[in-house]
Scaffold this motif. Structure first.
Motif, PDB file in Angstrom:
ATOM      1  N   ARG A 116       4.369 -12.684   3.805  1.00 58.64           N
ATOM      2  CA  ARG A 116       5.578 -12.149   3.175  1.00 58.64           C
ATOM      3  C   ARG A 116       6.852 -12.943   3.444  1.00 58.64           C
ATOM      4  O   ARG A 116       7.906 -12.603   2.956  1.00 58.64           O
ATOM      5  N   ARG A 129      -0.785  -6.549  14.352  1.00 58.28           N
ATOM      6  CA  ARG A 129      -0.873  -5.135  13.974  1.00 58.28           C
ATOM      7  C   ARG A 129      -0.363  -4.916  12.553  1.00 58.28           C
ATOM      8  O   ARG A 129      -0.567  -3.876  11.967  1.00 58.28           O
ATOM      9  N   LEU A 130       0.373  -5.909  12.053  1.00 62.65           N
ATOM     10  CA  LEU A 130       0.890  -5.763  10.699  1.00 62.65           C
ATOM     11  C   LEU A 130       0.034  -6.567   9.718  1.00 62.65           C
ATOM     12  O   LEU A 130       0.518  -7.146   8.766  1.00 62.65           O
ATOM     13  N   PHE A 162      -3.876  -6.726   7.622  1.00 68.11           N
ATOM     14  CA  PHE A 162      -4.994  -5.900   7.188  1.00 68.11           C
ATOM     15  C   PHE A 162      -6.279  -6.317   7.893  1.00 68.11           C
ATOM     16  O   PHE A 162      -6.462  -7.485   8.226  1.00 68.11           O
ATOM     17  N   LEU A 166     -10.803  -4.953   4.513  1.00 71.44           N
ATOM     18  CA  LEU A 166      -9.819  -4.704   3.462  1.00 71.44           C
ATOM     19  C   LEU A 166      -9.385  -6.024   2.832  1.00 71.44           C
ATOM     20  O   LEU A 166      -9.198  -6.123   1.612  1.00 71.44           O
ATOM     21  N   LEU A 183      -9.176  -7.276  -1.004  1.00 73.36           N
ATOM     22  CA  LEU A 183      -7.965  -7.797  -1.638  1.00 73.36           C
ATOM     23  C   LEU A 183      -8.213  -9.159  -2.285  1.00 73.36           C
ATOM     24  O   LEU A 183      -7.655  -9.463  -3.337  1.00 73.36           O
ATOM     25  N   HIS A 206      17.858  -2.820   0.252  1.00 72.63           N
ATOM     26  CA  HIS A 206      16.421  -2.696  -0.003  1.00 72.63           C
ATOM     27  C   HIS A 206      16.158  -1.694  -1.127  1.00 72.63           C
ATOM     28  O   HIS A 206      15.320  -1.928  -1.993  1.00 72.63           O
ATOM     29  N   ARG A 263      14.314  -2.499  -4.602  1.00 68.79           N
ATOM     30  CA  ARG A 263      13.125  -1.764  -5.013  1.00 68.79           C
ATOM     31  C   ARG A 263      13.260  -1.293  -6.460  1.00 68.79           C
ATOM     32  O   ARG A 263      12.356  -1.466  -7.266  1.00 68.79           O
ATOM     33  N   ARG A 270      13.057  -4.352  -8.760  1.00 69.55           N
ATOM     34  CA  ARG A 270      11.697  -4.892  -8.832  1.00 69.55           C
ATOM     35  C   ARG A 270      10.812  -4.023  -9.712  1.00 69.55           C
ATOM     36  O   ARG A 270      10.019  -4.511 -10.499  1.00 69.55           O
ATOM     37  N   ASP A 325       7.742  -1.383   0.826  1.00 67.12           N
ATOM     38  CA  ASP A 325       8.182  -1.546   2.217  1.00 67.12           C
ATOM     39  C   ASP A 325       7.378  -2.631   2.923  1.00 67.12           C
ATOM     40  O   ASP A 325       7.913  -3.400   3.723  1.00 67.12           O
ATOM     41  N   TYR A 326       6.093  -2.682   2.610  1.00 66.63           N
ATOM     42  CA  TYR A 326       5.239  -3.710   3.207  1.00 66.63           C
ATOM     43  C   TYR A 326       5.771  -5.101   2.863  1.00 66.63           C
ATOM     44  O   TYR A 326       5.934  -5.961   3.719  1.00 66.63           O
ATOM     45  N   LEU A 379       9.055  -3.796   6.233  1.00 64.03           N
ATOM     46  CA  LEU A 379       9.692  -2.598   6.789  1.00 64.03           C
ATOM     47  C   LEU A 379       8.686  -1.583   7.332  1.00 64.03           C
ATOM     48  O   LEU A 379       9.081  -0.550   7.850  1.00 64.03           O
ATOM     49  N   LEU A 380       7.391  -1.885   7.205  1.00 63.02           N
ATOM     50  CA  LEU A 380       6.387  -0.903   7.634  1.00 63.02           C
ATOM     51  C   LEU A 380       6.107  -1.000   9.129  1.00 63.02           C
ATOM     52  O   LEU A 380       5.966  -2.088   9.666  1.00 63.02           O
ATOM     53  N   ASP A 381       6.010   0.148   9.772  1.00 60.79           N
ATOM     54  CA  ASP A 381       5.549   0.137  11.169  1.00 60.79           C
ATOM     55  C   ASP A 381       4.025   0.307  11.157  1.00 60.79           C
ATOM     56  O   ASP A 381       3.399   0.332  10.098  1.00 60.79           O
ATOM     57  N   GLU A 382       3.450   0.447  12.362  1.00 62.05           N
ATOM     58  CA  GLU A 382       1.987   0.507  12.427  1.00 62.05           C
ATOM     59  C   GLU A 382       1.417   1.714  11.686  1.00 62.05           C
ATOM     60  O   GLU A 382       0.388   1.608  11.013  1.00 62.05           O
ATOM     61  N   MET A 409       1.511   1.014   8.118  1.00 62.77           N
ATOM     62  CA  MET A 409       0.508  -0.008   7.832  1.00 62.77           C
ATOM     63  C   MET A 409      -0.870   0.635   7.679  1.00 62.77           C
ATOM     64  O   MET A 409      -1.614   0.317   6.747  1.00 62.77           O
ATOM     65  N   LEU A 423      -1.047   2.532   4.446  1.00 60.12           N
ATOM     66  CA  LEU A 423      -1.183   1.621   3.308  1.00 60.12           C
ATOM     67  C   LEU A 423      -2.616   1.094   3.227  1.00 60.12           C
ATOM     68  O   LEU A 423      -3.238   1.080   2.160  1.00 60.12           O
ATOM     69  N   ALA A 424      -3.153   0.673   4.392  1.00 61.91           N
ATOM     70  CA  ALA A 424      -4.507   0.115   4.414  1.00 61.91           C
ATOM     71  C   ALA A 424      -5.509   1.158   3.916  1.00 61.91           C
ATOM     72  O   ALA A 424      -6.401   0.855   3.113  1.00 61.91           O
ATOM     73  N   LEU A 426      -5.256   1.503   0.163  1.00 61.58           N
ATOM     74  CA  LEU A 426      -5.785   0.341  -0.554  1.00 61.58           C
ATOM     75  C   LEU A 426      -7.306   0.318  -0.495  1.00 61.58           C
ATOM     76  O   LEU A 426      -7.984  -0.030  -1.457  1.00 61.58           O
TER      77      LEU A 426
END
Lengths: 192, 543
Positions: A42, A94-95, A97, A101, A105, A164, A168, A171, B17-18, B22-25, B28, B31-32, B35
């Protein structure tokens, strides 16, 4: 790595052919591959670095590539590992996937053809033109530089969160505008 | 046709947000989960992320396009004395569709040249893109015997450095510094990684570059904030020693990564066929060379102007007094009078006033009356490789108008320079002064860096430095006592240039409102590492 060394022993024209093949595969996939990496990290600067790193590795491992299969999913698999390592080394795993998953994707990425990617980009250019000037300026400030959002917030005396929120909204309107554009084109193509 | 099915608003929010980090755990995970459960959510996700990517490309292209259009506009301006020809400009305004295509082409060209050179070619083909991004610099070398000749200062990804003997210090774009000890071979992979093929190195990794990696034939070492040494033997066995901080050692067996091992300060390990094994540390430390010790700085030539007396034989102010500044940046000020009406020396107060003109280095706009005044570094014995620093004090800075700017520059000419100071980059508001630093390698500004807002009326001290070949600009706010430093992508086009000019400038770039700036205490220091600057060279410059 062993492949890189073997290549030294190949005849010069064989190496040329090898390079040309690789170039062909890469050109076909590079835009989507970049998009894939960007969707995982990102940050454009990180994406630039990782894209470069990944292409170098793809080149080195090109000997392992089974030409009966598709290049793009193979390249995504290698990019996926690079991105995972990168994020782990930055303490950001941790951020990220999970592998299962990620495979799903990659599959979704594969469903988007090169033509579709190009159509989307063309439509985006048209849709940006239709935006209000205010919105266009905000997009421009936020997307052209890494710290854009914070600077845009500072200049407007607004919070980053409120920027933001505006982004949003813009977008989403662009996404819908692109969808309408593509649908129109599809209808136009169907007409005799 | 290709449009994914609509998905719940909540998922859209998460994806938005992702993309903005801006996403925290918890977010996340959510979201996972979403998906994983829904293929239309994934279809939506990849297309929405694509929009995010395309927006970056589109906005950068537009920005570049605008600059190119300005440039073309400028070229299309009639020469003085000739009848004006509005037709050329009308072409741009009336046939917008066509103009946009030209612009898009020009923009994409510029984009390729700057940010996204990889879109046309990739490094491994041996086809070098026209302006590939350097990822590392050779900043120092001692007794080096290079196998393939000494490399250029700037190096791109894929470059392999091989030294038979001696020491080479390499600085990566990420900030990490590597000292390579011959015989050794190192492949530069990216701004944040390299591959040690054989030999020894030490890596110093500042906080900004955490995550720096060294690959070896048996695995890789990931920095977690540290200084470490690594040695690769002929059979690929890799030894690691941690001087400070900690690292993570990852073994590679075949193609499958093995279990990583954390190493703490003063720990050593070996990565071989059997994975990572800890070793007795003490005998390990001394085998690594941690830095190249330079001979002490022997020469320092200084030029100081306090503006308290006129200096004969230098650039004249409006009244004909010598300002003490000796040179204009080549390509600027051609049409200014010998008694420059924009300069006023006030010896009582010890200051030089400079009134800005409507001109701009970016696009080389009206530089015939551009005010870029300073000195030539060779007058201080500069031969192209020394470091230097330029400082000036500017009391009570004015509120700048649109693209109004002032500060310090260094370069060989108006289209080959780096400059920085204060800038108002807003189109509409006055007085939003931002610290900036920008390269100009071909007449157009590139790599613009900006930070902060400084109130009009503040007293500033600006310093433009080149240390170890790298440029930075420091602004000290003497009113509040704060300071900040900007660095920039390295302007390699200035490397090894001998004819560098440094000095001060002011311009009302895109407005007609001129500002008068006050400059005090201008000084330049050139630092040589050896006897390169012999005493007695140059001129007696201190007035």
């Amino acid at each position: 790595m062993s492949i890189a060394f073997e290549k030294h022993e190949m005849a010069e024209d064989a190496v040329q052919q090898w390079r040309a093949d690789f170039a062909g595969y890469l050109r076909e996939s590079q835009s989507r591959l970049y998009g894939y990496i960007h969707s995982l990290v990102r940050d454009v600067n990180d994406a630039d670095d990782l894209f470069q790193q990944t292409t170098l590795i793809l080149w080195k491992k090109f000997g392992d590539f089974d030409r009966h299969r598709c290049f793009f999913p193979w390249a995504c698999g290698i990019a996926r590992l690079e991105v995972a390592n990168f994020l782990r080394s930055r303490g950001r795993q941790r951020l990220y996937f999970s592998d299962d998953l990620n495979l799903l994707l990659v599959e979704a990425q594969t469903s988007m053809s090169n033509d579709e990617v190009e159509d989307r980009r063309d439509a985006l250019a048209r849709c940006v033109e239709k935006l209000r000037e205010r919105d266009r300026d905000l997009l421009s400030e936020c997307y052209k530089e890494v710290e854009g959002i914070h600077e845009a917030a500072q200049r407007r005396c607004r919070s980053p969160q409120s920027i933001h929120n505006s982004l949003r909204r813009i977008r989403r309107s662009l996404f819908e505008c692109i969808a309408r554009n593509l649908a129109q084109e599809a209808r136009a193509r169907k007409r005799p | 046709m290709n449009e994914p099915e609509p998905i719940p608003d909540h998922m859209r929010d998460l994806i938005d947000d992702y993309l903005h980090g801006l996403l925290d755990e918890v977010g996340m995970d959510e979201l996972a989960e979403g998906l994983r459960a829904d293929s239309s959510a994934r279809e939506f996700f990849v297309r929405y992320a694509r929009l995010h990517t395309d927006l970056h490309i589109e906005m950068r292209a537009r920005d570049a396009g605008e600059r190119v259009l300005n440039h073309i506009d400028q070229i299309a301006k009639p020469l003085p004395g000739l009848p004006s020809s509005p037709a050329s400009l009308a072409w741009f305004t009336s046939r917008r569709g066509l103009a946009w295509k030209v612009l898009a082409l020009a923009a994409s060209l510029l984009l390729v040249l700057t940010a996204a050179w990889w879109l046309v070619d990739v490094v491994p083909f041996g086809v070098q893109p026209r302006n590939p991004q350097a990822i590392a610099w050779l900043v120092n070398a001692q007794n080096c015997l290079w196998s393939d000749g000494e490399p250029a200062g700037n190096m791109q990804g894929g470059k392999v450095l091989t030294i038979e003997q001696g020491l080479a210090e390499i600085r990566f774009l990420s900030g990490a510094i590597v000292v390579l000890e011959g015989p050794a071979s190192l492949e530069l992979v990216s701004a944040g990684s390299a591959r040690l093929l054989r030999g020894r190195l030490t890596a110093r990794v500042p906080e900004i570059a955490h995550g720096f990696q060294i690959f070896s034939p048996r695995g890789r070492i990931v920095d977690l904030g540290t200084e470490f040494g690594i040695a690769v033997a002929a059979d690929g066995t890799t030894d690691v020693y941690v001087f400070r901080g900690k690292v993570e050692a990852h073994p590679t067996k075949g193609d499958s990564p093995g279990q990583p091992v954390n190493l703490q300060e003063k720990q050593a390990a070996s990565i071989g066929d059997a994975g990572v094994s800890l070793k007795e540390a003490q005998p390990q430390a001394s085998q690594f060379v941690r830095e190249i010790t330079l001979p002490p700085i022997q020469t320092e030539r200084k030029f100081v102007l306090d503006f308290q007396a006129p200096v004969q034989g230098t650039l004249h102010d409006a009244a004909g007094f010598g300002t003490g500044l000796t040179h204009r940046l080549p390509g600027t000020g051609r049409d200014l009078q010998a008694h420059d009406s924009n300069l006023r020396l006030d010896t009582k107060k010890g200051l030089l006033e400079l009134t800005t003109t409507n001109s701009d280095i970016n696009n080389q706009y009206q530089l015939h009356h551009g005010e870029y005044v300073g000195i030539q570094l060779s007058d201080l014995g500069f031969t192209g490789t020394e470091d230097f620093e330029v400082t000036v004090t500017i009391p009570e800075i004015p509120a700048l108008e649109v693209y109004g700017q002032f500060g310090l520059f260094a370069g060989t000419s108006s289209d080959h320079n780096i400059r920085g100071g204060m800038l108002n980059s807003r189109r509409t508001e006055t007085g939003l002064n931002t610290q900036f630093l920008v390269n100009n390698g071909d007449g157009l500004d590139s790599d613009l860096c900006k930070v902060g807002l400084l109130s009009p009326g503040a007293d500033l001290r600006l310093t433009l430095r080149r240390i170890g070949g790298k440029y930075s600009l420091t602004v000290e706010n003497l009113t509040t006592g704060s300071a900040s430093t900007l660095t920039i992508r390295h302007p390699d086009f200035l490397d090894d240039e001998r004819d560098l000019f440094v000095g001060l400038f002011g311009a009302n770039a895109q407005s007609q409102i001129r500002k008068t700036l006050v400059f005090k205490a201008f000084s330049v220091v050139v630092r040589g590492r050896s006897a390169a600057l012999s005493v007695g060279q140059g001129r007696a410059l201190t007035p």
